[in-house]
Design a protein around this motif. Structure first.
Motif, PDB file in Angstrom:
ATOM      1  N   ASP A 110      -0.812  10.022   0.919  1.00  0.00           N
ATOM      2  CA  ASP A 110      -0.099   9.205  -0.317  1.00  0.00           C
ATOM      3  C   ASP A 110       1.410   9.366   0.178  1.00  0.00           C
ATOM      4  OD1 ASP A 110       0.777   7.566  -2.002  1.00  0.00           O
ATOM      5  OD2 ASP A 110      -0.525   8.764  -3.898  1.00  0.00           O
ATOM      6  N   THR A 165       0.859  -1.148  -0.116  1.00  0.00           N
ATOM      7  CA  THR A 165       0.233   0.086  -0.160  1.00  0.00           C
ATOM      8  C   THR A 165       0.947   0.994  -0.062  1.00  0.00           C
ATOM      9  OG1 THR A 165      -1.725   1.027   1.127  1.00  0.00           O
ATOM     10  CG2 THR A 165      -0.244   0.107   2.455  1.00  0.00           C
ATOM     11  N   ARG A 166       0.482   2.298  -0.423  1.00  0.00           N
ATOM     12  CA  ARG A 166       0.924   3.654  -0.578  1.00  0.00           C
ATOM     13  C   ARG A 166       0.254   4.640   0.451  1.00  0.00           C
ATOM     14  NH1 ARG A 166       1.038   5.004  -6.649  1.00  0.00           N
ATOM     15  NH2 ARG A 166      -0.191   6.975  -5.779  1.00  0.00           N
ATOM     16  N   ASP A 167      -0.980   4.164   1.197  1.00  0.00           N
ATOM     17  CA  ASP A 167      -1.505   5.142   1.790  1.00  0.00           C
ATOM     18  C   ASP A 167      -1.039   4.940   3.398  1.00  0.00           C
ATOM     19  OD1 ASP A 167      -3.401   6.701   2.701  1.00  0.00           O
ATOM     20  OD2 ASP A 167      -4.830   5.307   3.146  1.00  0.00           O
ATOM     21  N   THR A 183      -2.613  15.176   1.580  1.00  0.00           N
ATOM     22  CA  THR A 183      -2.844  13.946   1.251  1.00  0.00           C
ATOM     23  C   THR A 183      -1.985  12.879   2.263  1.00  0.00           C
ATOM     24  OG1 THR A 183      -2.354  12.354  -0.494  1.00  0.00           O
ATOM     25  CG2 THR A 183      -0.872  13.922  -0.198  1.00  0.00           C
TER      26      THR A 183
END
Lengths: 99, 152
Positions: free
Chosen positions: A88, A23-25, A86
């Motif tokens: 991200d 994941t990038r979150d 964000t």
């Protein structure tokens, strides 16, 4: 029985590691870290059945460590969100390996 | 029976990875932790069950759930998620009924004298509790300072 428990614990921990690495979150990373913690809870169970006081001590230390870690990570995510808008990780321009 | 209940946290952990939305992922995480607490309850270790439910699910997972709600986007719950949760809840109810039968046979095992005796005889538990509360209080203070410091 303890073999089944340890196998299930290992599987849950591997699932958490897989989720964390894919994941990038940032929020999802914390959730996957908690999945890993759930696996650690399962891994403590055989020792808790053998020596109850040891199991209770390990579980309490685990819960305390995880609670402290999670609160700090959530605070850092909040700070990062306030700066960038964000969660991200691809928007981070520092602390990365340069190609 | 025991094999079935061990599969439940594994299934909920897998569900939290499969789900795209962070909120549903956090809900699945809470269900996985609850299933682990159920495994502990089946082994008659009720102190850890209370710690998992009160501190872990009640504080840590709730914090993550609120964070996911704040910073994530809510999608419509897909039908396969509902179906899988329904199936897992039904599977979880089987050992829960077994556990309810066990507790009804010996309700006095959950009384306070046992907790007091454990705390008096096992000093390492008291030390672990001190470490637990100290780390939680310290991390809360640092987290408040971190989020209030400077900023846009």
């Amino acid at each position: 029985m303890s073999e089944i428990l340890l196998a299930a614990a290992l599987a849950v921990m591997l699932l958490g590691l897989y989720g964390m690495s894919t994941t990038r979150d940032l929020v999802r990373m914390v959730i996957m870290m908690e999945v890993l913690t759930v696996g650690a809870f399962l891994a403590v169970l055989p020792s808790a059945t053998a020596i109850p006081s040891l199991g209770i001590t390990l579980a309490l230390i685990l819960i305390g460590g995880v609670a402290a870690e999670t609160v700090l990570l959530v605070a850092l995510i909040y700070r990062y969100y306030r700066y960038t808008g964000t969660t991200d990780t691809m928007t981070m321009d520092r602390g990365k390996e340069t190609p | 029976m025991f094999d079935i209940i061990v599969i439940v946290p594994l299934a909920f952990a897998a569900l939290s990875i499969i789900t795209r939305d962070n909120v549903y992922s956090a809900i699945s995480l809470a269900a996985a932790a609850l299933a682990v607490a159920l495994v502990y309850a089946l082994m008659n270790i009720y102190y850890i069950v209370f710690a998992i439910i009160l501190i872990y699910i009640g504080a840590v997972v709730l914090l993550i759930l609120i964070t996911a709600s704040m910073f994530g986007h809510v999608e419509r719950m897909p039908i396969n998620y509902r179906l899988s949760v329904l199936v897992l809840v039904i599977v979880s109810l089987i050992p829960l009924t077994y556990l309810a039968g066990n507790v009804a046979v010996s309700p006095l095992k959950l009384g306070f004298p046992e907790v007091n005796a454990l705390l008096l005889s096992r000093l390492d538990v008291v030390q672990a509790l001190i470490v637990l509360f100290a780390s939680i209080v310290a991390s809360l203070l640092i987290a408040i300072e971190t989020s209030r410091k400077g900023g846009k």
